[in-house]
Design a protein around this motif. Structure first.
Motif, PDB file in Angstrom:
ATOM      1  N   VAL A   1       0.845  -1.212   0.157  1.00  0.00           N
ATOM      2  CA  VAL A   1       0.107  -0.043   0.091  1.00  0.00           C
ATOM      3  C   VAL A   1       0.931   1.031  -0.047  1.00  0.00           C
ATOM      4  CG1 VAL A   1      -1.638   1.314   1.288  1.00  0.00           C
ATOM      5  CG2 VAL A   1      -1.765  -1.319   1.276  1.00  0.00           C
ATOM      6  N   ILE A   2       0.478   2.175  -0.996  1.00  0.00           N
ATOM      7  CA  ILE A   2       1.263   3.608  -1.104  1.00  0.00           C
ATOM      8  C   ILE A   2       0.147   4.571  -0.722  1.00  0.00           C
ATOM      9  CG2 ILE A   2       3.224   2.682  -2.216  1.00  0.00           C
ATOM     10  CD1 ILE A   2       2.233   4.047  -4.662  1.00  0.00           C
ATOM     11  N   ALA A   3       0.716   5.704  -0.219  1.00  0.00           N
ATOM     12  CA  ALA A   3      -0.094   6.550   0.158  1.00  0.00           C
ATOM     13  C   ALA A   3       0.572   8.035   0.257  1.00  0.00           C
ATOM     14  CB  ALA A   3      -1.124   6.890   1.470  1.00  0.00           C
ATOM     15  N   LEU A   4       0.113   9.210  -0.132  1.00  0.00           N
ATOM     16  CA  LEU A   4       0.817  10.351   0.199  1.00  0.00           C
ATOM     17  C   LEU A   4       1.196  10.673   1.557  1.00  0.00           C
ATOM     18  CD1 LEU A   4      -1.511  12.757  -1.969  1.00  0.00           C
ATOM     19  CD2 LEU A   4       0.759  11.671  -2.659  1.00  0.00           C
ATOM     20  N   LYS A   5       2.374  11.054   1.829  1.00  0.00           N
ATOM     21  CA  LYS A   5       2.822  11.276   3.032  1.00  0.00           C
ATOM     22  C   LYS A   5       1.713  12.281   3.988  1.00  0.00           C
ATOM     23  CE  LYS A   5       7.529  10.892   1.321  1.00  0.00           C
ATOM     24  NZ  LYS A   5       9.031  11.611   1.258  1.00  0.00           N
ATOM     25  N   SER A   6       1.086  13.257   3.073  1.00  0.00           N
ATOM     26  CA  SER A   6       0.001  13.846   3.957  1.00  0.00           C
ATOM     27  C   SER A   6      -1.106  13.358   4.353  1.00  0.00           C
ATOM     28  CB  SER A   6      -0.075  15.178   3.290  1.00  0.00           C
ATOM     29  OG  SER A   6      -0.428  14.931   1.826  1.00  0.00           O
ATOM     30  N   SER A   7      -1.417  12.252   3.659  1.00  0.00           N
ATOM     31  CA  SER A   7      -2.620  11.449   3.797  1.00  0.00           C
ATOM     32  C   SER A   7      -2.880  10.759   5.058  1.00  0.00           C
ATOM     33  CB  SER A   7      -2.966  10.474   2.906  1.00  0.00           C
ATOM     34  OG  SER A   7      -3.981   9.633   2.846  1.00  0.00           O
ATOM     35  N   LYS A   8      -3.962  10.724   5.720  1.00  0.00           N
ATOM     36  CA  LYS A   8      -4.414   9.775   6.666  1.00  0.00           C
ATOM     37  C   LYS A   8      -3.963   8.412   6.779  1.00  0.00           C
ATOM     38  CE  LYS A   8      -9.223   8.918   6.010  1.00  0.00           C
ATOM     39  NZ  LYS A   8     -10.724   8.889   6.539  1.00  0.00           N
ATOM     40  N   ALA A   9      -3.994   7.922   5.554  1.00  0.00           N
ATOM     41  CA  ALA A   9      -3.733   6.440   5.064  1.00  0.00           C
ATOM     42  C   ALA A   9      -2.221   6.177   5.306  1.00  0.00           C
ATOM     43  CB  ALA A   9      -4.167   6.146   3.877  1.00  0.00           C
ATOM     44  N   ALA A  10      -1.433   7.438   5.523  1.00  0.00           N
ATOM     45  CA  ALA A  10      -0.108   6.996   5.471  1.00  0.00           C
ATOM     46  C   ALA A  10       0.395   6.665   6.960  1.00  0.00           C
ATOM     47  CB  ALA A  10       0.785   8.295   5.310  1.00  0.00           C
ATOM     48  N   SER A  11      -0.576   6.704   7.793  1.00  0.00           N
ATOM     49  CA  SER A  11      -0.285   6.528   9.351  1.00  0.00           C
ATOM     50  C   SER A  11      -0.960   5.053   9.550  1.00  0.00           C
ATOM     51  CB  SER A  11      -0.787   7.600  10.211  1.00  0.00           C
ATOM     52  OG  SER A  11      -2.175   7.614   9.983  1.00  0.00           O
ATOM     53  N   ALA A  12      -1.481   4.334   8.533  1.00  0.00           N
ATOM     54  CA  ALA A  12      -1.968   3.079   8.931  1.00  0.00           C
ATOM     55  C   ALA A  12      -1.092   2.301   9.286  1.00  0.00           C
ATOM     56  CB  ALA A  12      -2.841   2.716   7.646  1.00  0.00           C
ATOM     57  N   HIS A  13      -1.320   1.558  10.363  1.00  0.00           N
ATOM     58  CA  HIS A  13      -0.515   0.173  11.021  1.00  0.00           C
ATOM     59  C   HIS A  13      -1.224  -1.105  10.952  1.00  0.00           C
ATOM     60  CE1 HIS A  13       2.288   3.375  12.503  1.00  0.00           C
ATOM     61  NE2 HIS A  13       1.164   4.154  13.110  1.00  0.00           N
ATOM     62  N   SER A  14      -2.336  -1.349  10.301  1.00  0.00           N
ATOM     63  CA  SER A  14      -3.080  -2.633  10.188  1.00  0.00           C
ATOM     64  C   SER A  14      -4.000  -2.419   9.036  1.00  0.00           C
ATOM     65  CB  SER A  14      -3.624  -2.925  11.516  1.00  0.00           C
ATOM     66  OG  SER A  14      -4.820  -1.958  11.827  1.00  0.00           O
ATOM     67  N   LEU A  15      -4.464  -3.565   8.554  1.00  0.00           N
ATOM     68  CA  LEU A  15      -5.604  -3.804   7.551  1.00  0.00           C
ATOM     69  C   LEU A  15      -6.817  -2.950   8.242  1.00  0.00           C
ATOM     70  CD1 LEU A  15      -5.088  -7.585   6.568  1.00  0.00           C
ATOM     71  CD2 LEU A  15      -4.078  -5.433   5.516  1.00  0.00           C
ATOM     72  N   ALA A  16      -7.207  -3.077   9.502  1.00  0.00           N
ATOM     73  CA  ALA A  16      -8.206  -2.611   9.990  1.00  0.00           C
ATOM     74  C   ALA A  16      -8.266  -0.971   9.830  1.00  0.00           C
ATOM     75  CB  ALA A  16      -8.428  -2.748  11.329  1.00  0.00           C
ATOM     76  N   ASP A  17      -6.957  -0.507   9.744  1.00  0.00           N
ATOM     77  CA  ASP A  17      -6.948   1.093   9.564  1.00  0.00           C
ATOM     78  C   ASP A  17      -7.053   1.333   8.165  1.00  0.00           C
ATOM     79  OD1 ASP A  17      -6.267   1.301  12.326  1.00  0.00           O
ATOM     80  OD2 ASP A  17      -4.076   1.194  11.796  1.00  0.00           O
ATOM     81  N   LEU A  18      -7.096   0.323   7.248  1.00  0.00           N
ATOM     82  CA  LEU A  18      -7.303   0.789   6.026  1.00  0.00           C
ATOM     83  C   LEU A  18      -8.780   0.361   5.525  1.00  0.00           C
ATOM     84  CD1 LEU A  18      -3.995  -0.784   4.339  1.00  0.00           C
ATOM     85  CD2 LEU A  18      -4.563   1.588   4.584  1.00  0.00           C
ATOM     86  N   ARG A  19      -9.509  -0.133   6.301  1.00  0.00           N
ATOM     87  CA  ARG A  19     -10.644  -0.356   5.719  1.00  0.00           C
ATOM     88  C   ARG A  19     -11.711   0.704   5.347  1.00  0.00           C
ATOM     89  NH1 ARG A  19     -10.001  -5.763   9.035  1.00  0.00           N
ATOM     90  NH2 ARG A  19      -9.367  -6.966   7.356  1.00  0.00           N
ATOM     91  N   GLY A  20     -11.571   1.752   6.084  1.00  0.00           N
ATOM     92  CA  GLY A  20     -12.280   2.928   5.684  1.00  0.00           C
ATOM     93  C   GLY A  20     -11.636   3.952   4.767  1.00  0.00           C
ATOM     94  N   VAL A  21     -10.649   3.463   4.237  1.00  0.00           N
ATOM     95  CA  VAL A  21      -9.812   4.493   3.300  1.00  0.00           C
ATOM     96  C   VAL A  21     -10.350   3.965   1.829  1.00  0.00           C
ATOM     97  CG1 VAL A  21      -7.297   4.781   2.340  1.00  0.00           C
ATOM     98  CG2 VAL A  21      -7.927   4.439   4.702  1.00  0.00           C
ATOM     99  N   LYS A  22     -10.351   5.140   0.984  1.00  0.00           N
ATOM    100  CA  LYS A  22     -10.596   4.999  -0.436  1.00  0.00           C
ATOM    101  C   LYS A  22      -9.329   4.544  -1.054  1.00  0.00           C
ATOM    102  CE  LYS A  22     -13.055   5.715  -4.286  1.00  0.00           C
ATOM    103  NZ  LYS A  22     -14.224   5.032  -4.500  1.00  0.00           N
ATOM    104  N   LEU A  23      -9.537   3.254  -1.676  1.00  0.00           N
ATOM    105  CA  LEU A  23      -8.145   2.516  -2.233  1.00  0.00           C
ATOM    106  C   LEU A  23      -8.651   2.611  -3.791  1.00  0.00           C
ATOM    107  CD1 LEU A  23      -8.144  -0.327   0.391  1.00  0.00           C
ATOM    108  CD2 LEU A  23      -6.300   1.529   0.134  1.00  0.00           C
ATOM    109  N   GLY A  24      -7.342   2.385  -4.323  1.00  0.00           N
ATOM    110  CA  GLY A  24      -7.236   2.263  -5.815  1.00  0.00           C
ATOM    111  C   GLY A  24      -6.374   1.105  -6.493  1.00  0.00           C
ATOM    112  N   ALA A  25      -6.680   0.681  -7.581  1.00  0.00           N
ATOM    113  CA  ALA A  25      -5.709  -0.531  -8.160  1.00  0.00           C
ATOM    114  C   ALA A  25      -5.940  -0.487  -9.510  1.00  0.00           C
ATOM    115  CB  ALA A  25      -5.799  -1.762  -7.325  1.00  0.00           C
TER     116      ALA A  25
END
Length: 291
Positions: A148-172
């Motif tokens: 997983v990659i995210a902008l350093k300024s994004s809240k997603a950048a501080s995710a530490h688990s899969l649970a932290d990513l479940r509410g994130v808008k992801l793309g692929a």
């Protein structure tokens, strides 16, 4: 790196490699990632393989040699995942660091048909049926993971688990293992965005259409290191690689293939490859496996 082996250690190494070669020959699937032409027991005498230059193992890789696979563009320093793997394989084969030489080899040339200037090449080369028509591969030394990659300024950048990513808008990118990893491993509560290409996905990350992207780890390192430098690798997904492996490249029909595969198999079995992966592809670059 170790000094040249004593005769007692050489005998032990010969027995170890012989056992690994025997096991590999008995169990290797016809279409698997291992060697296509295993070497015989006599060929695997430590430090005495039929290399291009007797007593020396020539290892090829591209230039520049990128982080974190290598360090400081100096494959010979033993730093970086692939440099460390190359020296570990060489040691298993009976070649200490001072008996390893490096050959600059462009990626395309390494996998093209025809004679090689190296004994083995290590350069993030994925094992494939198409490439195996032109070259031999060792057993896989690295199982490619999704990241997983995210902008350093994004809240997603501080995710530490899969649970932290479940509410994130992801793309692929559409039709990729990366998209499968989102739906099957992360299982977000927000519908992921799907793109026709990674270029479109990167643009969406930059302009805020998505908070994070899922790509394979080698691509993640390249994107964050050279293309979207304001982004970072958040972490890796365990068991979400889609079966892709990197292997060492050898001449088609090389007499070394079986010996090199046996050495790689032994390093996987004794935990060396896992330890090097953790050291250089997780800890050193802050890309932890996300629980």
């Amino acid at each position: 790196m170790p000094l040249p082996r004593t005769s007692a250690v050489a005998v032990l190494l010969a027995a170890t490699v012989l056992a690994a070669v025997t096991g590999c020959a008995a169990e290797e699937p016809a279409a698997g990632p291992g060697a296509s032409a295993p070497g015989g027991a006599a060929d695997c005498a430590p430090g005495a393989l039929p290399t291009r230059t007797a007593g020396t193992l020539a290892v090829g890789t591209d230039k520049p040699a990128y982080e974190p696979w290598f360090s400081e563009d100096r494959p010979e320093n033993g730093k970086g995942f692939e440099s460390a793997v190359a020296y570990a394989v060489a040691a298993k084969l009976g070649y200490p660091k001072e008996k390893v030489s490096w050959v600059v080899t462009p990626f395309g040339k390494a996998t093209a048909p025809g004679p090689k200037e190296f004994d083995v090449d290590i350069n993030q080369v994925s094992i494939s049926a198409e490439r195996r028509q032109a070259v031999d591969f060792s057993s896989g030394y690295y199982d490619v993971r999704q990241a997983v990659i995210a902008l350093k300024s994004s809240k997603a950048a501080s995710a530490h688990s899969l649970a932290d990513l479940r509410g994130v808008k992801l793309g692929a990118q559409v039709g990729t293992t990366s998209l499968e990893a989102i739906t099957g491993t992360i299982r977000p509560t927000v519908q992921p965005a799907v793109f026709d290409s990674n270029d479109l996905a990167k643009a969406a990350l930059r302009n805020g259409q998505v908070e994070a992207l899922v790509v394979d780890l080698p691509t993640a390192f390249y994107i964050t290191g050279a293309e979207v430098t304001e982004a970072q690798v958040v972490g890796q997904l365990a068991g979400a690689g889609g079966g892709e492996q990197f292997g060492l490249v050898l001449d088609k029909g090389s007499r070394l293939t079986g010996c090199v595969s046996a050495a790689v198999d032994a390093l996987r079995a004794d935990g060396t490859l896992a330890a090097l992966e953790k050291e250089w592809l997780s800890d050193a670059v802050a890309a932890p496996v996300l629980p």
